[in-house]
Design a protein around this motif. Sequence first.
Motif, PDB file in Angstrom:
ATOM      1  N   ARG A   1     -14.641   8.108  15.946  1.00  0.00           N
ATOM      2  CA  ARG A   1     -14.870   9.030  16.627  1.00  0.00           C
ATOM      3  C   ARG A   1     -16.000   9.199  16.780  1.00  0.00           C
ATOM      4  O   ARG A   1     -17.318   9.608  17.483  1.00  0.00           O
ATOM      5  N   ARG A   2     -16.736   8.821  14.794  1.00  0.00           N
ATOM      6  CA  ARG A   2     -18.670   9.207  15.088  1.00  0.00           C
ATOM      7  C   ARG A   2     -18.898   8.237  16.238  1.00  0.00           C
ATOM      8  O   ARG A   2     -19.984   8.478  16.760  1.00  0.00           O
ATOM      9  N   ARG A   3     -17.885   6.725  15.708  1.00  0.00           N
ATOM     10  CA  ARG A   3     -18.940   5.731  16.953  1.00  0.00           C
ATOM     11  C   ARG A   3     -19.082   6.522  18.278  1.00  0.00           C
ATOM     12  O   ARG A   3     -20.080   5.929  19.018  1.00  0.00           O
ATOM     13  N   ALA A   4     -17.707   7.390  18.642  1.00  0.00           N
ATOM     14  CA  ALA A   4     -17.946   7.298  19.870  1.00  0.00           C
ATOM     15  C   ALA A   4     -18.749   8.661  20.141  1.00  0.00           C
ATOM     16  O   ALA A   4     -19.695   8.702  21.570  1.00  0.00           O
TER      17      ALA A   4
ATOM     18  N   MET B   1       1.402  -1.471   0.077  1.00  0.00           N
ATOM     19  CA  MET B   1      -0.178  -0.046   0.286  1.00  0.00           C
ATOM     20  C   MET B   1       0.523   1.064   0.290  1.00  0.00           C
ATOM     21  O   MET B   1       1.732   0.949   0.770  1.00  0.00           O
ATOM     22  N   ALA B   2       0.705   2.333  -0.938  1.00  0.00           N
ATOM     23  CA  ALA B   2       1.683   3.430  -0.196  1.00  0.00           C
ATOM     24  C   ALA B   2       1.140   4.255   0.290  1.00  0.00           C
ATOM     25  O   ALA B   2       0.178   4.024   1.176  1.00  0.00           O
ATOM     26  N   ALA B   3       1.815   5.047   0.823  1.00  0.00           N
ATOM     27  CA  ALA B   3       1.892   5.831   2.021  1.00  0.00           C
ATOM     28  C   ALA B   3       0.892   7.025   2.036  1.00  0.00           C
ATOM     29  O   ALA B   3       0.111   6.387   2.888  1.00  0.00           O
ATOM     30  N   GLY B   4       0.680   7.108   1.085  1.00  0.00           N
ATOM     31  CA  GLY B   4      -0.767   8.247   1.036  1.00  0.00           C
ATOM     32  C   GLY B   4      -2.017   7.891   1.213  1.00  0.00           C
ATOM     33  O   GLY B   4      -3.054   7.763   2.142  1.00  0.00           O
ATOM     34  N   THR B   5      -2.096   6.165  -0.062  1.00  0.00           N
ATOM     35  CA  THR B   5      -3.121   5.644   0.631  1.00  0.00           C
ATOM     36  C   THR B   5      -3.247   5.182   2.416  1.00  0.00           C
ATOM     37  O   THR B   5      -4.137   4.490   3.018  1.00  0.00           O
ATOM     38  N   GLU B   6      -2.606   4.362   2.907  1.00  0.00           N
ATOM     39  CA  GLU B   6      -2.317   4.228   4.444  1.00  0.00           C
ATOM     40  C   GLU B   6      -3.398   5.112   5.197  1.00  0.00           C
ATOM     41  O   GLU B   6      -3.668   4.629   5.926  1.00  0.00           O
ATOM     42  N   GLN B   7      -2.438   6.152   5.251  1.00  0.00           N
ATOM     43  CA  GLN B   7      -2.237   7.716   5.439  1.00  0.00           C
ATOM     44  C   GLN B   7      -4.159   8.125   5.095  1.00  0.00           C
ATOM     45  O   GLN B   7      -5.080   8.485   5.874  1.00  0.00           O
ATOM     46  N   GLN B   8      -4.874   7.330   4.542  1.00  0.00           N
ATOM     47  CA  GLN B   8      -6.370   7.898   3.799  1.00  0.00           C
ATOM     48  C   GLN B   8      -6.903   6.785   5.085  1.00  0.00           C
ATOM     49  O   GLN B   8      -7.829   7.190   5.400  1.00  0.00           O
ATOM     50  N   ALA B   9      -6.827   5.338   4.898  1.00  0.00           N
ATOM     51  CA  ALA B   9      -7.356   3.938   4.982  1.00  0.00           C
ATOM     52  C   ALA B   9      -6.823   4.578   7.043  1.00  0.00           C
ATOM     53  O   ALA B   9      -8.495   5.003   7.454  1.00  0.00           O
ATOM     54  N   ALA B  10      -5.242   5.227   7.587  1.00  0.00           N
ATOM     55  CA  ALA B  10      -5.833   5.547   9.006  1.00  0.00           C
ATOM     56  C   ALA B  10      -7.096   6.688   8.740  1.00  0.00           C
ATOM     57  O   ALA B  10      -7.871   6.207  10.286  1.00  0.00           O
ATOM     58  N   GLY B  11      -6.877   7.908   8.398  1.00  0.00           N
ATOM     59  CA  GLY B  11      -7.314   8.620   9.205  1.00  0.00           C
ATOM     60  C   GLY B  11      -8.910   8.595   8.780  1.00  0.00           C
ATOM     61  O   GLY B  11      -9.359   9.042   9.356  1.00  0.00           O
ATOM     62  N   SER B  12      -9.317   7.471   7.752  1.00  0.00           N
ATOM     63  CA  SER B  12     -11.075   7.378   7.448  1.00  0.00           C
ATOM     64  C   SER B  12     -11.237   5.791   8.844  1.00  0.00           C
ATOM     65  O   SER B  12     -12.526   6.644   9.353  1.00  0.00           O
ATOM     66  N   ALA B  13     -10.185   5.369   9.112  1.00  0.00           N
ATOM     67  CA  ALA B  13     -10.326   4.356  10.154  1.00  0.00           C
ATOM     68  C   ALA B  13     -10.903   5.314  11.719  1.00  0.00           C
ATOM     69  O   ALA B  13     -11.682   5.278  12.838  1.00  0.00           O
ATOM     70  N   GLU B  14     -10.413   6.596  12.007  1.00  0.00           N
ATOM     71  CA  GLU B  14     -10.012   7.431  12.871  1.00  0.00           C
ATOM     72  C   GLU B  14     -11.129   8.064  13.142  1.00  0.00           C
ATOM     73  O   GLU B  14     -11.919   8.427  14.043  1.00  0.00           O
ATOM     74  N   ALA B  15     -11.616   8.325  11.738  1.00  0.00           N
ATOM     75  CA  ALA B  15     -13.084   9.458  11.686  1.00  0.00           C
ATOM     76  C   ALA B  15     -14.319   8.036  12.046  1.00  0.00           C
ATOM     77  O   ALA B  15     -15.035   8.446  12.362  1.00  0.00           O
ATOM     78  N   VAL B  16     -14.152   6.917  11.570  1.00  0.00           N
ATOM     79  CA  VAL B  16     -15.422   6.317  11.551  1.00  0.00           C
ATOM     80  C   VAL B  16     -15.274   5.742  13.189  1.00  0.00           C
ATOM     81  O   VAL B  16     -16.433   5.955  14.580  1.00  0.00           O
TER      82      VAL B  16
END
Length: 55
Positions: free
Chosen positions: A18-21, A1-16
């Motif tokens: 946060r919304r769940r919390a 996975m490219a660095a940008g894609t990994e950062q997007q995935a991590a950001g998406s997981a964090e956003a999810v």
Amino acid sequence: MAAGTEQQAAGSAEAVARRRAEMKAKLAFISAHGSTYSIRLLCAVLGVARSWFHD
């Protein structure tokens, strides 16, 4: 996975997470104050669909 894609995935997981919390906190607030205020009112004020809260 490219660095940008990994950062997007991590950001998406964090956003999810946060919304769940946030939703858990809102539902806990409704549960705690449902005996004082109507569930319908609390849901409307907090922007939660009434169907999400099961008392």
